[in-house]
Design a protein around this motif. Sequence first.
Motif, PDB file in Angstrom:
ATOM      1  N   GLN A   1       4.521   5.302   3.839  1.00 42.35           N
ATOM      2  CA  GLN A   1       3.159   5.324   3.300  1.00 42.35           C
ATOM      3  C   GLN A   1       2.822   3.995   2.615  1.00 42.35           C
ATOM      4  OE1 GLN A   1       1.182   8.048   3.925  1.00 42.35           O
ATOM      5  NE2 GLN A   1      -0.437   6.711   3.143  1.00 42.35           N
ATOM      6  N   THR A   2       3.762   3.498   1.816  1.00 44.49           N
ATOM      7  CA  THR A   2       3.541   2.217   1.117  1.00 44.49           C
ATOM      8  C   THR A   2       3.416   1.075   2.125  1.00 44.49           C
ATOM      9  OG1 THR A   2       4.893   3.081  -0.702  1.00 44.49           O
ATOM     10  CG2 THR A   2       4.375   0.752  -0.775  1.00 44.49           C
ATOM     11  N   ILE A   3       4.232   1.116   3.171  1.00 44.02           N
ATOM     12  CA  ILE A   3       4.158   0.081   4.218  1.00 44.02           C
ATOM     13  C   ILE A   3       2.770   0.121   4.877  1.00 44.02           C
ATOM     14  CG2 ILE A   3       5.036  -0.591   6.514  1.00 44.02           C
ATOM     15  CD1 ILE A   3       7.852   0.294   5.512  1.00 44.02           C
ATOM     16  N   MET A   4       2.279   1.350   5.142  1.00 47.24           N
ATOM     17  CA  MET A   4       0.943   1.500   5.754  1.00 47.24           C
ATOM     18  C   MET A   4      -0.135   0.880   4.856  1.00 47.24           C
ATOM     19  SD  MET A   4       1.146   3.633   8.579  1.00 47.24           S
ATOM     20  CE  MET A   4      -0.336   4.593   8.683  1.00 47.24           C
ATOM     21  N   GLU A   5       0.018   1.055   3.551  1.00 46.58           N
ATOM     22  CA  GLU A   5      -1.007   0.568   2.614  1.00 46.58           C
ATOM     23  C   GLU A   5      -0.945  -0.932   2.364  1.00 46.58           C
ATOM     24  OE1 GLU A   5      -0.644   2.880  -0.979  1.00 46.58           O
ATOM     25  OE2 GLU A   5      -0.919   4.762   0.127  1.00 46.58           O
ATOM     26  N   HIS A   6       0.268  -1.501   2.446  1.00 46.89           N
ATOM     27  CA  HIS A   6       0.417  -2.897   2.004  1.00 46.89           C
ATOM     28  C   HIS A   6       0.717  -3.918   3.092  1.00 46.89           C
ATOM     29  CE1 HIS A   6       0.109  -2.174  -2.352  1.00 46.89           C
ATOM     30  NE2 HIS A   6       0.590  -0.992  -2.058  1.00 46.89           N
ATOM     31  N   THR A   7       0.843  -3.475   4.339  1.00 45.70           N
ATOM     32  CA  THR A   7       1.077  -4.436   5.427  1.00 45.70           C
ATOM     33  C   THR A   7       0.108  -4.100   6.559  1.00 45.70           C
ATOM     34  OG1 THR A   7       2.736  -3.011   6.483  1.00 45.70           O
ATOM     35  CG2 THR A   7       3.560  -4.625   4.886  1.00 45.70           C
TER      36      THR A   7
ATOM     37  N   GLY B   1      -1.054  -4.812  11.048  1.00 51.31           N
ATOM     38  CA  GLY B   1      -0.783  -5.345  12.389  1.00 51.31           C
ATOM     39  C   GLY B   1       0.619  -5.067  12.904  1.00 51.31           C
ATOM     40  N   ASP B   2       1.115  -6.030  13.702  1.00 49.10           N
ATOM     41  CA  ASP B   2       2.428  -5.872  14.334  1.00 49.10           C
ATOM     42  C   ASP B   2       3.556  -5.826  13.308  1.00 49.10           C
ATOM     43  OD1 ASP B   2       1.506  -5.793  16.963  1.00 49.10           O
ATOM     44  OD2 ASP B   2       1.434  -7.980  17.108  1.00 49.10           O
ATOM     45  N   TYR B   3       3.354  -6.521  12.191  1.00 48.95           N
ATOM     46  CA  TYR B   3       4.384  -6.512  11.143  1.00 48.95           C
ATOM     47  C   TYR B   3       4.553  -5.082  10.625  1.00 48.95           C
ATOM     48  CZ  TYR B   3       6.950  -7.760   6.860  1.00 48.95           C
ATOM     49  OH  TYR B   3       7.890  -7.856   5.856  1.00 48.95           O
ATOM     50  N   GLN B   4       3.425  -4.413  10.373  1.00 49.51           N
ATOM     51  CA  GLN B   4       3.469  -3.020   9.928  1.00 49.51           C
ATOM     52  C   GLN B   4       4.168  -2.141  10.970  1.00 49.51           C
ATOM     53  OE1 GLN B   4       0.087   0.078  10.103  1.00 49.51           O
ATOM     54  NE2 GLN B   4      -0.125  -0.816   8.060  1.00 49.51           N
ATOM     55  N   LYS B   5       3.803  -2.350  12.234  1.00 50.51           N
ATOM     56  CA  LYS B   5       4.388  -1.520  13.307  1.00 50.51           C
ATOM     57  C   LYS B   5       5.896  -1.689  13.409  1.00 50.51           C
ATOM     58  CE  LYS B   5       0.240  -1.571  16.199  1.00 50.51           C
ATOM     59  NZ  LYS B   5      -0.428  -2.457  17.159  1.00 50.51           N
ATOM     60  N   VAL B   6       6.367  -2.932  13.291  1.00 49.88           N
ATOM     61  CA  VAL B   6       7.809  -3.169  13.445  1.00 49.88           C
ATOM     62  C   VAL B   6       8.584  -2.585  12.255  1.00 49.88           C
ATOM     63  CG1 VAL B   6       8.054  -5.518  12.436  1.00 49.88           C
ATOM     64  CG2 VAL B   6       9.488  -4.827  14.375  1.00 49.88           C
ATOM     65  N   LEU B   7       8.012  -2.692  11.053  1.00 49.26           N
ATOM     66  CA  LEU B   7       8.684  -2.108   9.873  1.00 49.26           C
ATOM     67  C   LEU B   7       8.748  -0.593   9.990  1.00 49.26           C
ATOM     68  CD1 LEU B   7       7.203  -4.149   6.849  1.00 49.26           C
ATOM     69  CD2 LEU B   7       9.376  -4.526   8.039  1.00 49.26           C
ATOM     70  N   LEU B   8       7.638   0.022  10.417  1.00 46.67           N
ATOM     71  CA  LEU B   8       7.619   1.482  10.591  1.00 46.67           C
ATOM     72  C   LEU B   8       8.593   1.914  11.671  1.00 46.67           C
ATOM     73  CD1 LEU B   8       3.791   2.223  10.212  1.00 46.67           C
ATOM     74  CD2 LEU B   8       5.587   2.719   8.546  1.00 46.67           C
TER      75      LEU B   8
END
Length: 337
Positions: free
Chosen positions: A315-321, A323-330
């Motif tokens: 959830q925090t990743i969704m809020e604070h990152t 694009g592709d960076y968010q997708k790769v972290l998730l």
Amino acid sequence: MAMVSEFLGQLSLNIGGQDPLFPTVVPAPDFDPDKDAARIETAIKTKGVDEQTIIDVLTKRTYAQRREIAFAYERRAKKDMISALKGALSGSLETVILGLMKSTAQFDASEIKTSIKGLGTDEETLIEILCSRSNDELVEIKKVYKELFKKELDKDVAGDTSGNFAKLLLALVQTKRAEPSSITDYEKIDEDARALYDAGIKIKGTDVATWISIMSERSVPHLQKVFQKYKSYSPYDMQESIVKEVKGDLQTSFLVLVQCFENKQLYFAKRLNEAMKSKGAKEKMVTRIIVSRCEVDLRKICSEYKSCFGQSLQQTIMEHTKGDYQKVLLGLCGPGQ
């Protein structure tokens, strides 16, 4: 019989290291490196690059599987997959994907090297890695560091740090930490707790050498009990004592050590939270923790995160990152809990 079971106990300790694993990235079932290599080749050749496929494949394979994909890719495309990925990707996504093409120890060794080469030292990274890794991880990092950079890790650390800070890091790099014992030595626990108190809070000044030797040579379960016992001697707990007694990088290092002895995954959860919520999100720190821990204990970091902050890391990743960076972290964290 006792000998045999003792031997097997030793075996599992030494092979598996003392820390059980809680990975989010696990081997893909029905793994076919040729098929994956073909998908990556197509993704790279696609006009504008199909990042999503690259993310889907590489975040759902372990390092051992990614290596097999790289060999299959080279056989197919007659070129190096890492160079091809470098050419096709950019920015934060590129950093994560290239990090995934290194083993955990290679990644840690490279991060250490980056933190000490060039002008000035990135002490924060150096401290985070050296003070949070287990003895077994450090043994492996030292070996890989020498293979990669043709230099001894302790020489590089010594050349780049000074004073008691250097002494503490070097003591950790010596990897003299005792293995956990099945026997609890209450006398030794008391003796160490007393020695930590006598070397700090009790006196004017601090006998840092005593603190260093106890914290770099005792097993983690032993130290957890020492810090409990310490409270019966000192009016301050261990972390409060560190803040009172020492300053700067030395203080930071001791604090990271103690936090990791007490609950390593909570330490990483707090680092991730701080990194994502700070102004100018500390992307490097987020990348480093998620890439380096996804095959180690990221699943447990996620559960500590949720219980500490009341929302999932995802959830925090969704809020604070984005694009592709968010997708790769998730992709690396897996579904939220």
